[in-house]
Design a protein around this motif. Structure first.
Motif, mmCIF file in Angstrom:
data_model
loop_
_atom_site.group_PDB
_atom_site.id
_atom_site.type_symbol
_atom_site.label_atom_id
_atom_site.label_comp_id
_atom_site.label_asym_id
_atom_site.label_seq_id
_atom_site.Cartn_x
_atom_site.Cartn_y
_atom_site.Cartn_z
ATOM 1 N N TRP A 71 0.717 -1.384 -0.173
ATOM 2 C CA TRP A 71 -0.305 -0.262 0.043
ATOM 3 C C TRP A 71 0.911 1.399 0.001
ATOM 4 O O TRP A 71 0.133 1.894 -0.314
ATOM 5 C CB TRP A 71 -0.862 -0.260 0.838
ATOM 6 C CG TRP A 71 -0.060 0.089 2.667
ATOM 7 C CD1 TRP A 71 0.388 -0.421 2.848
ATOM 8 C CD2 TRP A 71 -0.272 1.244 3.383
ATOM 9 N NE1 TRP A 71 0.994 0.361 3.789
ATOM 10 C CE2 TRP A 71 -0.066 1.375 4.232
ATOM 11 C CE3 TRP A 71 -0.960 2.491 3.296
ATOM 12 C CZ2 TRP A 71 0.198 1.998 5.284
ATOM 13 C CZ3 TRP A 71 -0.941 3.845 4.294
ATOM 14 C CH2 TRP A 71 0.220 3.345 5.528
ATOM 15 N N THR A 72 1.685 1.406 -0.061
ATOM 16 C CA THR A 72 3.024 2.385 0.185
ATOM 17 C C THR A 72 3.997 1.720 -0.632
ATOM 18 O O THR A 72 4.174 0.653 -1.846
ATOM 19 C CB THR A 72 3.894 2.439 1.123
ATOM 20 O OG1 THR A 72 4.463 1.147 1.804
ATOM 21 C CG2 THR A 72 2.033 2.787 2.316
ATOM 22 N N LEU A 73 4.545 2.845 -1.436
ATOM 23 C CA LEU A 73 5.759 2.590 -2.164
ATOM 24 C C LEU A 73 7.161 1.811 -1.870
ATOM 25 O O LEU A 73 7.619 0.999 -2.126
ATOM 26 C CB LEU A 73 6.338 4.334 -2.849
ATOM 27 C CG LEU A 73 7.299 3.673 -3.809
ATOM 28 C CD1 LEU A 73 6.778 3.589 -5.359
ATOM 29 C CD2 LEU A 73 7.324 5.821 -4.577
ATOM 30 N N SER A 74 7.220 2.378 -0.111
ATOM 31 C CA SER A 74 8.411 1.371 0.464
ATOM 32 C C SER A 74 7.972 -0.234 -0.145
ATOM 33 O O SER A 74 8.959 -0.596 0.266
ATOM 34 C CB SER A 74 8.656 1.890 1.390
ATOM 35 O OG SER A 74 7.513 2.128 2.412
ATOM 36 N N ALA A 75 7.184 -0.582 0.132
ATOM 37 C CA ALA A 75 6.501 -1.525 0.167
ATOM 38 C C ALA A 75 6.903 -2.046 -0.838
ATOM 39 O O ALA A 75 6.400 -3.937 -1.003
ATOM 40 C CB ALA A 75 4.859 -1.581 0.455
ATOM 41 N N ILE A 76 7.049 -1.766 -1.905
ATOM 42 C CA ILE A 76 7.110 -2.272 -3.677
ATOM 43 C C ILE A 76 8.262 -2.957 -3.228
ATOM 44 O O ILE A 76 9.662 -2.314 -3.166
ATOM 45 C CB ILE A 76 6.934 -1.681 -4.620
ATOM 46 C CG1 ILE A 76 5.260 -0.936 -4.984
ATOM 47 C CG2 ILE A 76 6.677 -2.479 -5.819
ATOM 48 C CD1 ILE A 76 3.985 -1.830 -4.792
ATOM 49 N N SER A 104 14.927 -5.787 -9.410
ATOM 50 C CA SER A 104 15.553 -6.456 -9.477
ATOM 51 C C SER A 104 15.339 -8.221 -9.216
ATOM 52 O O SER A 104 15.189 -8.915 -9.097
ATOM 53 C CB SER A 104 16.854 -6.707 -9.134
ATOM 54 O OG SER A 104 16.947 -6.435 -7.168
ATOM 55 N N ASN A 105 13.811 -8.064 -7.940
ATOM 56 C CA ASN A 105 13.467 -9.057 -7.380
ATOM 57 C C ASN A 105 12.008 -9.302 -7.858
ATOM 58 O O ASN A 105 11.088 -9.066 -7.895
ATOM 59 C CB ASN A 105 13.368 -8.656 -5.510
ATOM 60 C CG ASN A 105 13.113 -10.471 -5.254
ATOM 61 O OD1 ASN A 105 12.227 -11.106 -6.267
ATOM 62 N ND2 ASN A 105 12.504 -9.996 -4.073
ATOM 63 N N GLY A 106 12.514 -10.018 -9.040
ATOM 64 C CA GLY A 106 11.371 -10.092 -10.819
ATOM 65 C C GLY A 106 9.819 -10.607 -9.702
ATOM 66 O O GLY A 106 7.884 -10.098 -9.666
ATOM 67 N N PRO A 107 10.145 -11.878 -9.025
ATOM 68 C CA PRO A 107 8.740 -12.829 -8.709
ATOM 69 C C PRO A 107 7.721 -11.595 -8.016
ATOM 70 O O PRO A 107 7.060 -11.193 -7.639
ATOM 71 C CB PRO A 107 8.752 -14.040 -8.522
ATOM 72 C CG PRO A 107 9.943 -14.253 -9.186
ATOM 73 C CD PRO A 107 10.769 -12.750 -9.197
ATOM 74 N N SER A 108 8.733 -11.273 -6.818
ATOM 75 C CA SER A 108 8.562 -10.590 -5.470
ATOM 76 C C SER A 108 7.404 -8.784 -5.852
ATOM 77 O O SER A 108 6.469 -8.416 -5.622
ATOM 78 C CB SER A 108 9.451 -10.284 -4.358
ATOM 79 O OG SER A 108 9.800 -11.088 -3.894
ATOM 80 N N MET A 130 3.135 -5.887 -7.460
ATOM 81 C CA MET A 130 2.102 -4.650 -8.613
ATOM 82 C C MET A 130 0.964 -5.076 -8.348
ATOM 83 O O MET A 130 -0.100 -4.612 -8.628
ATOM 84 C CB MET A 130 3.216 -4.826 -10.029
ATOM 85 C CG MET A 130 4.184 -3.482 -9.177
ATOM 86 S SD MET A 130 3.945 -1.776 -8.642
ATOM 87 C CE MET A 130 3.085 -0.877 -10.254
ATOM 88 N N THR A 131 0.908 -6.623 -8.412
ATOM 89 C CA THR A 131 -0.260 -7.508 -8.860
ATOM 90 C C THR A 131 -1.595 -7.028 -8.010
ATOM 91 O O THR A 131 -2.661 -6.370 -8.785
ATOM 92 C CB THR A 131 0.014 -9.021 -9.050
ATOM 93 O OG1 THR A 131 1.221 -8.753 -10.210
ATOM 94 C CG2 THR A 131 -1.337 -9.033 -9.576
#
Length: 541
Positions: free
Chosen positions: A107-112, A116-120, A125-126
């Motif tokens: 829910w925040t930018l820092s939580a994305i 480089s960690n594609g799956p996560s 983002m999904t």
């Protein structure tokens, strides 16, 4: 010898109630019809919207989601041309609510996670994009019910109102905005609601009519703040409302005499002055020539910013006075209505303080200059002749699209125009001149606004501004032309239109759902609109 009008067929003697085609077209009634419409809409959203890969509609999904994530992280939003204030703030609040309910972690930018960690990154983002799509669904549904409530007030026949709500729900623009994050949905929805409120106010005078005018102005300015293209529809509103006046439009007794009316008008004027003074610093910042030039805008008239804005203010005042003169609205009520308009517009403008940004102010207060930056007519941004040329050269393109044969589009409302234009002629021949003018004005406004949109390809997303005008024109005609409603052709034509609306409105969503290409090419604008969010496929380039 004066021409005689064609006689109107008496529906009561022609058809029995159980044979009425409108009853057969609306078998579920008003409430049942709304439930069916909502159910089909939700089904379409689930099948061709919610589960689509998160990067499929990156423009504008990513822009809105990024800004909502940044605001929830305590940061500032990135620049957004539209500027989409309400869309971004609603998604921000929705993310916060879902997080508090423990339904959303990203829910925040820092939580994305980093790109480089594609799956996560994809998983986070999904979840964020899908949550935002639910917000888009809720927004569209709310605006649909608002349209329905006002359509019920405008239409004398609930069956006609039901048909209008269905046509709006399954218009191409609404169906597209149902599942993606675009700024046009709120902008158009608010402005159309303002138009419908003004039509209700025009048809029957009440003591509270100036309040409705103020509410309409508030909605219009909020819509403009979400998408500057709304200025075209806003400018058309006073002209569209004029033909809806009648003998019941004359001011009620309260506004014609007595100290109460004088006191109310004086108080409204005082509040209008106060509201305007509060909003003036925002207007001054938005019209500042240095800030406007820094934003890349060029003045439209006389080499100065703020010139045509004064003309627009005079436009609204002039048409308000014209309505008052034609339909016998008292001076005190007219003054109160104009002051209420100022109050509503000023209060809506004050919301720009929520996320204060000078560039956004420049965009909101110079909407036409901003729009002209994106058209393929360089001379249009520097001269009145060039701007007028946009409409003249675009009308042919609009009419070609309305034929559907010469220019196909995922817009089922074009088939309504095939009935509306003959309906206007029929209404005129039956001496229902006012109804014909009402529908004609709606259609002329739709053509003019679409003509401007042709310069940007008249994309599906823009239909939401003019489809409601076409639908309202059809509702007005269907309400008044009794012989058209009971014709033996009404049911087969109506059934065909229902099928066309459902089928064609789903063409573009289905196309997007079945699309097999990779992520959209958005890497070039990511540094401007998402400066702190890297994307995996952009990092690989």
């Amino acid at each position: 010898m004066a021409r005689r009008c064609r006689p109107v067929v008496n529906a009561v003697h022609t058809w029995r109630s159980h044979c009425d085609p409108l009853d057969r077209l609306t078998p579920f009634g008003w409430r049942g019809g709304l439930i069916v419409i909502l159910g089909l809409t939700l089904l379409s959203f689930l099948l061709c919207g919610y589960f689509i890969v998160y990067w499929r509609n990156a423009d504008m999904d990513f822009m809105v989601v990024y800004n909502a994530l940044a605001l929830n992280d305590g940061g500032k939003r990135a620049f957004f041309d539209h500027p989409a204030d309400l869309t971004i703030l609603s998604v921000e609040a929705w993310f916060r609510l879902l997080h508090q309910l423990r339904l959303l972690e990203a829910w925040t930018l820092s939580a994305i996670p980093p790109a480089s960690n594609g799956p996560s990154f994809d998983a986070a983002m999904t979840s964020a994009v899908r949550a935002a799509r639910v917000a888009a669904l809720l927004t569209a549904t709310g605006l649909l019910f608002l349209f329905a409530a006002l359509a019920r007030r405008i239409g004398g026949d609930l069956r006609v109102a039901t048909c209008g709500v269905f046509a709006f729900a399954f218009s191409g623009g609404f169906q597209m905005h149902l599942r993606i994050l675009r700024s046009e949905m709120i902008a158009a929805g608010f402005c159309i609601a303002a138009l419908m409120l003004l039509i209700v106010a025009a048809r029957r005078a009440t003591i509270y009519r100036p309040l409705l005018v103020g509410l309409a102005a508030w909605l219009c300015v909020l819509g403009l703040q979400n998408k500057v293209q709304a200025i075209l529809l806003i400018a058309a509103l006073p002209v569209l409302v004029i033909p809806f006046g009648n003998s019941a439009s004359a001011s009620v007794g309260f506004w014609r005499s007595g100290s109460g009316a004088t006191l109310a008008a004086t108080a409204t004027a005082a509040l209008g002055i106060c509201a305007a003074l509060l909003a003036w610093p925002l207007a001054a910042a938005g019209l500042d020539p240095v800030a406007a030039s820094a934003a890349g805008l060029k003045p439209l008239l006389l080499g100065r910013f703020g010139t045509y804005q004064i003309g627009l203010a005079g436009w609204f005042v002039g048409w308000t006075i014209a309505f008052a003169g034609i339909w016998r609205v008292s001076l005190l009520e007219t003054v109160a209505a104009m002051c209420a308009l100022v109050i509503g517009a000023s209060l809506a403008t004050l919301t720009l303080y929520i996320q204060y940004d000078v560039t956004a102010l420049v965009v909101v207060f110079n909407p036409i200059e901003k729009m002209l930056m994106y058209v393929d007519a360089p001379d249009a941004s520097t001269s009145v002749q060039g701007a007028a040329g946009l409409i003249l050269t675009g009308v042919l393109g609009v009419l070609k699209r309305y034929t559907f044969v010469l220019f196909t589009s995922p817009r089922p409302t074009v088939f309504l125009t095939w009935l509306i234009f003959p309906g206007i002629i029929l209404a005129w021949r039956q001496c229902k001149h006012q109804v014909a003018v009402q529908a004609a004005f709606m259609m002329l406004a739709a053509i003019a606004i679409d003509a401007i949109g042709v310069r940007r390809g008249l994309k599906l997303e823009y239909f939401v501004f003019t489809d409601p005008l076409i639908i309202l024109a059809g509702m007005v005609l269907l309400n008044e032309l009794a012989d058209m409603r009971v014709s033996r052709w009404t049911f087969p034509i109506g059934a065909a239109l229902i099928g066309l609306h459902v089928g064609i409105s789903q063409a573009e969503p289905l196309k997007m759902a079945l699309k097999r290409s990779g992520p959209e090419s958005i890497c070039e604008w990511r540094p401007t609109y998402m400066p702190e969010l890297s994307l995996p496929w952009c990092a690989l380039r």
